[in-house]
Design a protein around this motif. Structure first.
Motif, PDB file in Angstrom:
ATOM      1  N   MET A   1       0.841  -1.183   0.000  1.00 20.02           N
ATOM      2  CA  MET A   1       0.000   0.000   0.000  1.00 20.02           C
ATOM      3  C   MET A   1       0.882   1.241   0.000  1.00 20.02           C
ATOM      4  O   MET A   1       1.796   1.357   0.803  1.00 20.02           O
ATOM      5  N   GLY A   2       0.639   2.167  -0.913  1.00 20.95           N
ATOM      6  CA  GLY A   2       1.316   3.439  -0.908  1.00 20.95           C
ATOM      7  C   GLY A   2       2.681   3.478  -1.562  1.00 20.95           C
ATOM      8  O   GLY A   2       3.301   4.543  -1.599  1.00 20.95           O
ATOM      9  N   MET A   3       3.188   2.370  -2.072  1.00 22.61           N
ATOM     10  CA  MET A   3       4.536   2.370  -2.642  1.00 22.61           C
ATOM     11  C   MET A   3       4.639   3.290  -3.857  1.00 22.61           C
ATOM     12  O   MET A   3       5.633   4.004  -4.008  1.00 22.61           O
ATOM     13  N   GLN A   4       3.626   3.291  -4.709  1.00 18.03           N
ATOM     14  CA  GLN A   4       3.643   4.184  -5.870  1.00 18.03           C
ATOM     15  C   GLN A   4       3.605   5.647  -5.424  1.00 18.03           C
ATOM     16  O   GLN A   4       4.305   6.492  -5.975  1.00 18.03           O
ATOM     17  N   GLU A   6       4.742   6.806  -2.601  1.00 16.13           N
ATOM     18  CA  GLU A   6       6.058   7.128  -2.050  1.00 16.13           C
ATOM     19  C   GLU A   6       7.065   7.429  -3.159  1.00 16.13           C
ATOM     20  O   GLU A   6       7.875   8.354  -3.036  1.00 16.13           O
ATOM     21  N   LYS A   7       6.996   6.675  -4.242  1.00 14.29           N
ATOM     22  CA  LYS A   7       7.897   6.910  -5.373  1.00 14.29           C
ATOM     23  C   LYS A   7       7.682   8.312  -5.943  1.00 14.29           C
ATOM     24  O   LYS A   7       8.642   9.016  -6.277  1.00 14.29           O
ATOM     25  N   ILE A   8       6.435   8.721  -6.042  1.00 10.59           N
ATOM     26  CA  ILE A   8       6.101  10.066  -6.541  1.00 10.59           C
ATOM     27  C   ILE A   8       6.747  11.119  -5.649  1.00 10.59           C
ATOM     28  O   ILE A   8       7.393  12.059  -6.138  1.00 10.59           O
ATOM     29  N   ILE A   9       6.620  10.966  -4.351  1.00 10.07           N
ATOM     30  CA  ILE A   9       7.158  11.968  -3.425  1.00 10.07           C
ATOM     31  C   ILE A   9       8.684  11.928  -3.397  1.00 10.07           C
ATOM     32  O   ILE A   9       9.335  12.976  -3.303  1.00 10.07           O
ATOM     33  N   VAL A  73      16.827  15.284   2.108  1.00  9.11           N
ATOM     34  CA  VAL A  73      17.249  13.925   2.436  1.00  9.11           C
ATOM     35  C   VAL A  73      16.137  13.281   3.253  1.00  9.11           C
ATOM     36  O   VAL A  73      15.876  13.697   4.391  1.00  9.11           O
ATOM     37  N   ILE A  74      15.491  12.299   2.674  1.00 11.46           N
ATOM     38  CA  ILE A  74      14.393  11.617   3.360  1.00 11.46           C
ATOM     39  C   ILE A  74      14.981  10.611   4.342  1.00 11.46           C
ATOM     40  O   ILE A  74      15.721   9.708   3.957  1.00 11.46           O
ATOM     41  N   ARG A  75      14.629  10.787   5.622  1.00  7.92           N
ATOM     42  CA  ARG A  75      15.068   9.855   6.665  1.00  7.92           C
ATOM     43  C   ARG A  75      14.064   8.721   6.835  1.00  7.92           C
ATOM     44  O   ARG A  75      14.446   7.574   7.005  1.00  7.92           O
ATOM     45  N   ASN A  76      12.781   9.078   6.830  1.00 10.16           N
ATOM     46  CA  ASN A  76      11.710   8.099   6.959  1.00 10.16           C
ATOM     47  C   ASN A  76      10.562   8.527   6.069  1.00 10.16           C
ATOM     48  O   ASN A  76      10.339   9.720   5.861  1.00 10.16           O
ATOM     49  N   ILE A  77       9.835   7.534   5.582  1.00  6.09           N
ATOM     50  CA  ILE A  77       8.671   7.817   4.744  1.00  6.09           C
ATOM     51  C   ILE A  77       7.587   6.802   5.096  1.00  6.09           C
ATOM     52  O   ILE A  77       7.877   5.612   5.274  1.00  6.09           O
ATOM     53  N   VAL A  78       6.371   7.283   5.258  1.00  7.97           N
ATOM     54  CA  VAL A  78       5.222   6.425   5.528  1.00  7.97           C
ATOM     55  C   VAL A  78       4.094   6.865   4.604  1.00  7.97           C
ATOM     56  O   VAL A  78       4.032   8.024   4.192  1.00  7.97           O
ATOM     57  N   ALA A 105       7.032  16.593   6.327  1.00  5.96           N
ATOM     58  CA  ALA A 105       6.140  17.093   5.279  1.00  5.96           C
ATOM     59  C   ALA A 105       5.034  16.070   5.049  1.00  5.96           C
ATOM     60  O   ALA A 105       5.291  14.859   5.025  1.00  5.96           O
ATOM     61  N   VAL A 106       3.830  16.569   4.898  1.00  7.31           N
ATOM     62  CA  VAL A 106       2.663  15.732   4.639  1.00  7.31           C
ATOM     63  C   VAL A 106       2.126  16.101   3.260  1.00  7.31           C
ATOM     64  O   VAL A 106       1.893  17.280   2.973  1.00  7.31           O
ATOM     65  N   TYR A 107       1.967  15.093   2.421  1.00 12.26           N
ATOM     66  CA  TYR A 107       1.469  15.281   1.057  1.00 12.26           C
ATOM     67  C   TYR A 107       0.180  14.488   0.892  1.00 12.26           C
ATOM     68  O   TYR A 107       0.117  13.320   1.270  1.00 12.26           O
ATOM     69  N   GLU A 108      -0.824  15.109   0.296  1.00 16.01           N
ATOM     70  CA  GLU A 108      -2.049  14.414  -0.084  1.00 16.01           C
ATOM     71  C   GLU A 108      -2.053  14.311  -1.596  1.00 16.01           C
ATOM     72  O   GLU A 108      -1.744  15.288  -2.290  1.00 16.01           O
ATOM     73  N   LEU A 109      -2.381  13.134  -2.108  1.00 10.22           N
ATOM     74  CA  LEU A 109      -2.389  12.898  -3.548  1.00 10.22           C
ATOM     75  C   LEU A 109      -3.773  12.481  -4.008  1.00 10.22           C
ATOM     76  O   LEU A 109      -4.519  11.820  -3.276  1.00 10.22           O
TER      77      LEU A 109
END
Length: 147
Positions: A1-4, A6-9, A73-78, A105-109
Motif C-alpha cells: 500500500m502506498g509504494m507508488q 512514495e515513489k512520486i514523493i 534527504v528523506i530519513r523516513n517515509i510512511v 512534510a505531509v502530502y495528499e495525492l
C-alpha cells in the motif's frame, strides 16, 4: 500500500536539487507533479498558504531568488493510498547562510498521483536564529520589491 505514492514523493523531493551550488529546483517537474488547485502551506503552524499552480510557481521563483544549494534527504517515509509523510533533513543556503533543518512534510495525492495538498512542519524559530532575522522575516524577501 502506498509504494507508488512514495515513489512520486521521492521524485518530487529529488527535483528540488542535489545540494550543489549549480543545481536548481526543476520547476516544471515540480509543477507537473501538482494538481491545478494544489495547496502548499509553507510551514505549520501559521505559515502562508499558497494555492494553485501559478501561485506555487511564483512562490518557488521567489524562493529561488535568494535560496541555493537545495537538497532534501528523506530519513523516513510512511504512506497510505493518498497520503505520504516524510521525515527529512533539508539543506539550503539562504542569503549566503547555511540553513540545515529537520522537518516533516505531509502530502495528499489524488487518484492520478498528483499532489493536492502539501504541508511542512518545521521549527521556524530555529531558521530565524540561523538567518539572524526576526521570526516574522523567516520566509525571506518578497518577490515584488514594492510588496
Amino acid at each position: 500500500m502506498g509504494m507508488q505514492q512514495e515513489k512520486i514523493i521521492r521524485t518530487f523531493c529529488a527535483a528540488w536539487g542535489d545540494g550543489t551550488a549549480t543545481s536548481r529546483p526543476q520547476l516544471e517537474t515540480i509543477l507537473d507533479m501538482m494538481a491545478e488547485d494544489a495547496i502548499w502551506q509553507l510551514w505549520v503552524p501559521g505559515g502562508p498558504v499558497i494555492q494553485g499552480k501559478q501561485a506555487i510557481r511564483d512562490e518557488i521563483t521567489r524562493q529561488m531568488s535568494y535560496v541555493t544549494h537545495n537538497h532534501c534527504v528523506i530519513r523516513n517515509i510512511v504512506s497510505s493510498d493518498n497520503v505520504v509523510m516524510t521525515e527529512r533533513d533539508d539543506y539550503a543556503v539562504s542569503g549566503g547562510k547555511p540553513m540545515p533543518h529537520s522537518m516533516v512534510a505531509v502530502y495528499e495525492l489524488d487518484d492520478k498521483g498528483l499532489i493536492t495538498a502539501w504541508r511542512e512542519y518545521l521549527d521556524t524559530a530555529d531558521l530565524a536564529k540561523k538567518k539572524g532575522v526576526p521570526l516574522e522575516q523567516v520566509g525571506g524577501p518578497t518577490l515584488d520589491a514594492d510588496a
